[in-house]
Design an enzyme around this catalytic site. Structure first.
Site, PDB file in Angstrom:
ATOM      1  N   THR A  76       9.935   9.911  51.485  1.00 47.42           N
ATOM      2  CA  THR A  76       9.677   9.812  50.155  1.00 47.42           C
ATOM      3  C   THR A  76       8.081  10.047  49.802  1.00 47.42           C
ATOM      4  O   THR A  76       7.795  10.966  48.893  1.00 47.42           O
ATOM      5  CB  THR A  76       9.997   8.558  49.222  1.00 47.42           C
ATOM      6  OG1 THR A  76      11.415   8.364  49.623  1.00 47.42           O
ATOM      7  CG2 THR A  76       9.821   8.693  47.840  1.00 47.42           C
ATOM      8  N   GLU A 123       9.671  -0.462  45.956  1.00 47.03           N
ATOM      9  CA  GLU A 123       9.427   0.965  46.522  1.00 47.03           C
ATOM     10  C   GLU A 123       8.130   1.260  47.065  1.00 47.03           C
ATOM     11  O   GLU A 123       7.860   2.053  47.892  1.00 47.03           O
ATOM     12  CB  GLU A 123       9.489   1.680  45.146  1.00 47.03           C
ATOM     13  CG  GLU A 123      10.974   1.723  44.712  1.00 47.03           C
ATOM     14  CD  GLU A 123      12.082   2.575  45.341  1.00 47.03           C
ATOM     15  OE1 GLU A 123      11.645   2.501  46.803  1.00 47.03           O
ATOM     16  OE2 GLU A 123      12.758   3.062  44.884  1.00 47.03           O
TER      17      GLU A 123
HETATM   18  N1  HSE Z   1      11.857  10.095  41.673  1.00 51.13           N
HETATM   19  C1  HSE Z   1      11.679   9.611  43.209  1.00 51.13           C
HETATM   20  C2  HSE Z   1      11.262  10.924  43.905  1.00 51.13           C
HETATM   21  C3  HSE Z   1      12.833   9.188  43.763  1.00 51.13           C
HETATM   22  O1  HSE Z   1      11.707  12.080  43.804  1.00 51.13           O
HETATM   23  O2  HSE Z   1      10.259  10.895  44.506  1.00 51.13           O
HETATM   24  C4  HSE Z   1      12.790   9.117  45.205  1.00 51.13           C
HETATM   25  O3  HSE Z   1      13.027   7.935  45.778  1.00 51.13           O
END
Ligand code: HSE
Length: 305
Positions: free
Chosen positions: A181, A126
């Site tokens: 993100t 990630e």
């Molecule tokens: N929990 C993460 C977010 C998931 O909402 O930023 C996104 O990949």
């Protein structure tokens, strides 16, 4: 020892409303496939899809690089990536590749890692897209079903979702920023009001109870987030209308899928998912946005094919 292994991992939705960075659900809508092969020297990525093939910029590449370093693997490796999960739309695309990579490495080198270790390695991927490590999508893609992630130390709790749970997803055709993100995480408040925290915590707890009791209507009515959704919804043109339309068409709960921009509705097999999906499409159309809709179910986790 096998010289090559192929693993398929599902897409996922993260957060499920009140469970930011904690809840994930694997979905049978799209899958990424990874073949990991012992060949040549160094680690190389091959793909026909338009994804970065530099190791550090690719979530699967980053996972393989870290695992090879950790387990002192000197063998040359070729990583063939076939993307099925749309990239950048809140469906855990980078996580699906990262999960498939971690499981493939584990199988190829017969490491027999436990679930938490697999999720830990997959989570390193990630960094490539989110700029920070979070485990909600990768945990769902590795283990399948519904997951609750605890960190420090990492501990993932998994539950098998109810058989009658159906998800309708609307994926808008909008330009998403590079490193979406990371961008959408920057929109989040640094501090929250205690009363807001209490409200979200009560819904998150009820949602977990809904999965444990296999109660779709409890799951649906708990998809209620007053912290993250309000801070991000401006990035999704037409969000309020899409949500209202879905609820009016019988959805039990509606929220942003992961960091968006897809919107996800939770419903039961006994409702009319097609009607909900169409209502979501109309919501986006009212904002001048085209979208693709998908009706799907929870999925099992990453597995060798
Ligand atoms: N929990 C993460 C977010 C998931 O909402 O930023 C996104 O990949």
């Amino acid at each position: 020892m096998a010289e090559s292994v192929t693993v398929r991992a599902p897409c996922s939705t993260a957060n499920l409303g009140p469970g930011f960075d904690v809840f994930g659900l694997a979905l049978d809508a799209y899958y990424d496939q990874i073949q990991l092969k012992k060949e040549g020297t160094g680690i190389k990525i091959q793909s026909f899809d338009s994804i970065p093939i530099e190791l550090e910029k690719n979530s699967a590449g980053l996972v393989i690089k870290e695992m090879a370093r950790k387990f002192k693997i000197k063998t040359g490796l070729v990583l063939k990536i076939k993307k099925g999960v749309p990239t950048g739309f809140g469906m855990g695309s980078s996580a699906a590749s990262a999960a498939a990579a971690a499981v493939a490495f584990d199988v190829l080198f017969k490491l027999k890692l436990d679930s938490n270790s697999l999720v830990q390695y997959a989570g390193m991927g990630e960094m490539a897209s989110a700029g920070s490590v979070h485990y909600d999508n990768v945990a769902a893609s590795v283990l399948g079903g519904f997951v609750v992630v605890r960190t420090n130390p990492l501990d993932v709790i998994r539950a098998t979702p109810p058989k009658d749970l159906i998800l309708c997803i609307a994926i808008p055709k909008i330009l998403v920023p590079q490193k979406k993100t990371e961008v959408s995480r920057k929109a989040l408040p640094k501090q929250v009001k205690l009363s807001d925290h209490v409200k979200n915590l009560s819904n998150a707890s009820a949602l977990t109870a809904g999965f444990m009791k296999k109660d779709v209507s409890l799951i649906g009515s708990s998809i209620n987030d007053i912290i993250v959704e309000p801070a991000r919804k401006h990035m999704i043109p037409g969000f309020d209308k899409v949500k209202k339309n879905a609820l009016d068409a019988g959805a039990m709960g509606v929220t942003i899928s992961g960091a968006g921009p897809s919107v996800i509705s939770f419903t039961s097999i006994s409702a009319n998912p097609k009607r909900i999906a169409d209502a979501m499409k109309k919501g986006f159309a009212a904002a001048g946005i085209e979208c693709t809709t998908v009706i799907c179910k929870p999925s099992k986790g990453a597995s060798v094919v």
